[in-house]
Write a protein that holds these residues in place. Structure first.
Motif, PDB file in Angstrom:
ATOM      1  N   GLN A 128      32.865  12.240  43.155  1.00 39.14           N
ATOM      2  CA  GLN A 128      33.824  13.267  43.297  1.00 39.14           C
ATOM      3  C   GLN A 128      33.315  15.016  43.124  1.00 39.14           C
ATOM      4  O   GLN A 128      32.971  15.136  41.882  1.00 39.14           O
ATOM      5  N   ILE A 129      33.322  15.694  43.997  1.00 41.21           N
ATOM      6  CA  ILE A 129      32.741  17.126  43.674  1.00 41.21           C
ATOM      7  C   ILE A 129      33.646  18.072  43.175  1.00 41.21           C
ATOM      8  O   ILE A 129      34.727  18.233  43.772  1.00 41.21           O
ATOM      9  N   LYS A 130      33.146  18.704  42.042  1.00 39.08           N
ATOM     10  CA  LYS A 130      34.118  19.585  41.476  1.00 39.08           C
ATOM     11  C   LYS A 130      33.721  21.081  42.180  1.00 39.08           C
ATOM     12  O   LYS A 130      34.866  21.774  42.225  1.00 39.08           O
ATOM     13  N   GLN A 131      32.626  21.466  42.188  1.00 44.34           N
ATOM     14  CA  GLN A 131      32.452  22.785  42.865  1.00 44.34           C
ATOM     15  C   GLN A 131      30.847  22.719  43.294  1.00 44.34           C
ATOM     16  O   GLN A 131      30.118  22.030  43.132  1.00 44.34           O
ATOM     17  N   ILE A 132      30.527  23.769  44.241  1.00 44.00           N
ATOM     18  CA  ILE A 132      29.252  23.940  44.927  1.00 44.00           C
ATOM     19  C   ILE A 132      28.660  24.915  43.993  1.00 44.00           C
ATOM     20  O   ILE A 132      29.525  26.051  43.656  1.00 44.00           O
ATOM     21  N   LEU A 133      27.652  24.866  43.609  1.00 48.91           N
ATOM     22  CA  LEU A 133      26.944  25.571  42.513  1.00 48.91           C
ATOM     23  C   LEU A 133      25.824  26.520  43.254  1.00 48.91           C
ATOM     24  O   LEU A 133      25.396  26.260  44.330  1.00 48.91           O
ATOM     25  N   PRO A 134      25.730  27.868  42.754  1.00 47.25           N
ATOM     26  CA  PRO A 134      24.852  28.831  43.288  1.00 47.25           C
ATOM     27  C   PRO A 134      23.209  28.545  43.008  1.00 47.25           C
ATOM     28  O   PRO A 134      23.132  27.570  42.153  1.00 47.25           O
ATOM     29  N   GLN A 135      22.318  28.885  43.839  1.00 50.73           N
ATOM     30  CA  GLN A 135      21.093  28.482  43.776  1.00 50.73           C
ATOM     31  C   GLN A 135      20.335  29.554  42.770  1.00 50.73           C
ATOM     32  O   GLN A 135      19.298  28.916  42.052  1.00 50.73           O
ATOM     33  N   GLU A 136      20.891  30.332  42.273  1.00 50.54           N
ATOM     34  CA  GLU A 136      20.360  31.246  41.058  1.00 50.54           C
ATOM     35  C   GLU A 136      20.328  30.357  39.871  1.00 50.54           C
ATOM     36  O   GLU A 136      21.080  29.763  39.608  1.00 50.54           O
ATOM     37  N   GLY A 137      19.364  31.007  39.301  1.00 49.60           N
ATOM     38  CA  GLY A 137      19.224  30.292  37.884  1.00 49.60           C
ATOM     39  C   GLY A 137      18.072  29.288  37.824  1.00 49.60           C
ATOM     40  O   GLY A 137      17.336  28.998  36.415  1.00 49.60           O
ATOM     41  N   SER A 138      17.476  29.047  38.740  1.00 55.32           N
ATOM     42  CA  SER A 138      16.414  27.988  38.656  1.00 55.32           C
ATOM     43  C   SER A 138      15.157  28.808  38.296  1.00 55.32           C
ATOM     44  O   SER A 138      14.899  29.961  38.550  1.00 55.32           O
ATOM     45  N   GLN A 139      14.527  28.195  37.279  1.00 54.01           N
ATOM     46  CA  GLN A 139      12.991  28.634  36.972  1.00 54.01           C
ATOM     47  C   GLN A 139      11.906  28.440  37.818  1.00 54.01           C
ATOM     48  O   GLN A 139      10.760  28.864  37.408  1.00 54.01           O
ATOM     49  N   ILE A 140      12.173  27.610  38.904  1.00 55.57           N
ATOM     50  CA  ILE A 140      11.084  27.358  39.737  1.00 55.57           C
ATOM     51  C   ILE A 140      11.325  28.225  40.994  1.00 55.57           C
ATOM     52  O   ILE A 140      12.142  28.296  41.684  1.00 55.57           O
ATOM     53  N   ALA A 141      10.233  28.752  41.567  1.00 60.31           N
ATOM     54  CA  ALA A 141      10.146  29.609  42.669  1.00 60.31           C
ATOM     55  C   ALA A 141       9.022  29.095  43.374  1.00 60.31           C
ATOM     56  O   ALA A 141       7.857  29.010  42.908  1.00 60.31           O
ATOM     57  N   GLU A 142       9.286  28.876  44.711  1.00 62.83           N
ATOM     58  CA  GLU A 142       7.995  28.405  45.618  1.00 62.83           C
ATOM     59  C   GLU A 142       8.148  29.563  46.639  1.00 62.83           C
ATOM     60  O   GLU A 142       8.834  29.922  47.524  1.00 62.83           O
ATOM     61  N   SER A 143       6.794  29.946  46.848  1.00 65.86           N
ATOM     62  CA  SER A 143       6.532  31.041  48.054  1.00 65.86           C
ATOM     63  C   SER A 143       6.647  30.586  49.258  1.00 65.86           C
ATOM     64  O   SER A 143       7.203  31.368  50.147  1.00 65.86           O
ATOM     65  N   GLY A 144       6.448  29.300  49.630  1.00 64.59           N
ATOM     66  CA  GLY A 144       6.867  28.750  51.035  1.00 64.59           C
ATOM     67  C   GLY A 144       7.609  27.440  50.910  1.00 64.59           C
ATOM     68  O   GLY A 144       7.355  26.875  49.653  1.00 64.59           O
ATOM     69  N   SER A 145       8.378  27.014  51.982  1.00 62.27           N
ATOM     70  CA  SER A 145       8.960  25.945  51.479  1.00 62.27           C
ATOM     71  C   SER A 145       9.247  25.008  52.820  1.00 62.27           C
ATOM     72  O   SER A 145       9.332  25.498  53.898  1.00 62.27           O
ATOM     73  N   ILE A 147      11.777  22.996  52.900  1.00 59.01           N
ATOM     74  CA  ILE A 147      13.184  22.409  52.809  1.00 59.01           C
ATOM     75  C   ILE A 147      13.925  23.222  54.017  1.00 59.01           C
ATOM     76  O   ILE A 147      13.860  24.546  53.986  1.00 59.01           O
ATOM     77  N   ILE A 148      14.831  22.732  54.483  1.00 61.09           N
ATOM     78  CA  ILE A 148      15.527  23.127  55.722  1.00 61.09           C
ATOM     79  C   ILE A 148      16.869  23.190  55.314  1.00 61.09           C
ATOM     80  O   ILE A 148      17.658  23.541  56.244  1.00 61.09           O
ATOM     81  N   ALA A 149      17.451  22.475  54.278  1.00 56.53           N
ATOM     82  CA  ALA A 149      18.646  22.146  53.747  1.00 56.53           C
ATOM     83  C   ALA A 149      18.557  22.051  52.373  1.00 56.53           C
ATOM     84  O   ALA A 149      17.969  21.172  51.794  1.00 56.53           O
ATOM     85  N   ASP A 150      19.471  22.866  51.600  1.00 53.92           N
ATOM     86  CA  ASP A 150      19.544  22.659  50.036  1.00 53.92           C
ATOM     87  C   ASP A 150      21.088  22.708  49.592  1.00 53.92           C
ATOM     88  O   ASP A 150      21.385  24.024  49.922  1.00 53.92           O
ATOM     89  N   ILE A 151      21.609  22.007  48.822  1.00 59.17           N
ATOM     90  CA  ILE A 151      22.827  22.081  48.262  1.00 59.17           C
ATOM     91  C   ILE A 151      22.992  21.636  46.763  1.00 59.17           C
ATOM     92  O   ILE A 151      22.324  20.664  46.547  1.00 59.17           O
ATOM     93  N   ILE A 152      23.373  22.281  45.930  1.00 60.38           N
ATOM     94  CA  ILE A 152      23.664  21.933  44.604  1.00 60.38           C
ATOM     95  C   ILE A 152      24.966  21.700  44.370  1.00 60.38           C
ATOM     96  O   ILE A 152      25.884  22.662  44.410  1.00 60.38           O
ATOM     97  N   VAL A 153      25.594  20.691  43.572  1.00 67.15           N
ATOM     98  CA  VAL A 153      26.967  20.298  43.541  1.00 67.15           C
ATOM     99  C   VAL A 153      27.014  19.795  42.081  1.00 67.15           C
ATOM    100  O   VAL A 153      26.144  19.295  41.388  1.00 67.15           O
ATOM    101  N   SER A 154      28.084  20.185  41.370  1.00 70.32           N
ATOM    102  CA  SER A 154      28.494  19.607  40.177  1.00 70.32           C
ATOM    103  C   SER A 154      29.796  18.618  40.634  1.00 70.32           C
ATOM    104  O   SER A 154      30.669  19.088  41.123  1.00 70.32           O
ATOM    105  N   THR A 155      29.942  17.507  39.708  1.00 68.64           N
ATOM    106  CA  THR A 155      30.796  16.367  40.018  1.00 68.64           C
ATOM    107  C   THR A 155      31.768  16.580  38.772  1.00 68.64           C
ATOM    108  O   THR A 155      31.601  16.958  37.908  1.00 68.64           O
TER     109      THR A 155
END
Length: 377
Positions: A128-145, A147-155
């Motif tokens: 059960q999803i409570k909300q979609i979380l923003p991508q900001e705040g991650s300490q990991i940065a990749e110059s190239g990716s 990844i073609i889809a990316d979603i972070i959620v909290s339940t």
């Protein structure tokens, strides 16, 4: 009774829009009927909308895009341009693994019901999803990716889930996944501690990293299993609440080993991977509950500019990353060859050293025999 009012001119694209408008809305009304629709035999037009000619598709692109976007379309690789045209013509499906398509289909209007169903089936337990979380705040940065889809959620139980779809699986997927789950845990820790003066580690909730790979690394091809779940345990069988959960799903392996869909989990993965028109028709007639999902994809047939940007951006990123990936692959092959050569040299050196020792031993023995022979004479 619902009355629709639409105005159109006599040009080709407006006639197509008029025809498609009524086809779409009649289909929407039809999908609200009871489950007796399972007796209906759906055609490709029912699923992807009324077809148009290639000339109409090209006219739609020219009419709906600016000069730069139209130029981007014309300089695309032939295979990509043909794939985009086939979708606009209603003759082929569109991969939903692109970020904007995935989010549009899985979270229509910002709702999360479909995403909940999808994750529940993949995990094998209710989500059960409570909300979609923003991508900001991650300490990991990749110059190239890749990844073609990316979603972070909290339940609702406080867990955090990161769903990634990778065009090409990364090197060192285990190490990368560990870094990302560690980052998710620390983000949760900092968030909870800043808002709760009585924070304890018991407040921490599980984190999930779910990685779908369209083209998985070679190490995933050593088995016919396509869902790989991390399992943590201790040799003493004590039960501790470890927070990190990692799941890799090899979509290319799934496509190669699963040909008859028999479970809901297989149906979802089929929906993610299939764009062949004949197989889509067969699939929807077997699982008509996915019909509304495909009908939501139809809206992208009205957005050629967004499609072109999406394809161009993905291709540009993939070209850059594929080049980097190939360099990494070549470097890895060179390192492997060096290691193999060094091992061979070491083995040869060891073998030669053994032979030298044997020669010395035999030489010493011969010298002793000669000495004895002289003494007896």
């Amino acid at each position: 009774m619902i009355i629709y009012k639409i105005q159109c001119d006599s040009n080709t694209s407006d006639i197509w829009r008029f025809r498609h408008f009524f086809k779409t809305h009649l289909t929407i009304q039809r999908r609200t009927l009871p489950m007796a629709v399972k007796n209906t035999s759906y055609t490709l037009a029912d699923i992807l909308g009324e077809p148009i000619t290639e000339q109409e598709a090209l006219a739609l692109i020219k009419q709906a895009t600016d000069s730069d976007t139209f130029r981007s379309f014309n300089i695309m690789e032939e295979a990509c341009r043909r794939k985009l045209l086939q979708f606009l013509m209603g003759k082929s499906g569109l991969s939903i693994t692109y970020d904007s398509v995935f989010k549009h289909v899985m979270m229509p209007g910002g709702t999360t019901d479909r995403l909940e169903q999808f994750l529940s089936v993949i995990l094998g337990e209710p989500v059960q999803i409570k909300q979609i979380l923003p991508q900001e705040g991650s300490q990991i940065a990749e110059s190239g990716s890749f990844i073609i889809a990316d979603i972070i959620v909290s339940t609702r139980d406080g867990s955090i889930m990161n769903v990634e779809i990778q065009k090409i699986g990364y090197h060192f997927p285990g190490e990368r996944a560990s870094c990302y789950t560690a980052d998710m845990i620390m983000r949760q820790y900092n968030y909870l501690k800043s808002r709760n003066r009585n924070f304890t580690y018991r407040d921490m909730k599980p984190v999930y990293l779910i990685v779908f790979m369209e083209n998985s690394p070679a190490l995933f091809h050593t088995t016919n299993q396509y869902i790989h779940k991390k399992c943590s345990y201790f040799n003493t069988d004590i039960k501790l609440n470890l927070l990190e959960n990692i799941i890799f799903i090899s979509l290319d392996t799934f496509e190669s080993v699963v040909h008859n869909i028999t479970t809901k989990q297989e149906a979802w993965l089929k929906f993610l991977t299939e764009d062949n028109p004949e197989k889509i028709v067969q699939f929807v007639n077997q699982y008509p509950e996915f019909l509304p999902y495909y009908q939501d994809i139809i809206t992208f047939r009205k957005k050629p500019e967004e499609l072109i940007h999406m394809f161009s951006d993905a291709l540009r990123e993939m070209d850059r990353n594929t080049e980097r990936y190939m360099v990494e692959e070549l470097n890895k092959q060179v390192e492997d060859l060096k290691a193999e050569l060094n091992t061979t040299i070491a083995e040869k050196d060891s073998e030669l050293a053994g032979k030298d020792a044997l020669i010395q031993k035999l030489t010493d023995r011969l010298a002793r025999y000669e000495q004895k022979a002289e003494e007896t004479s």
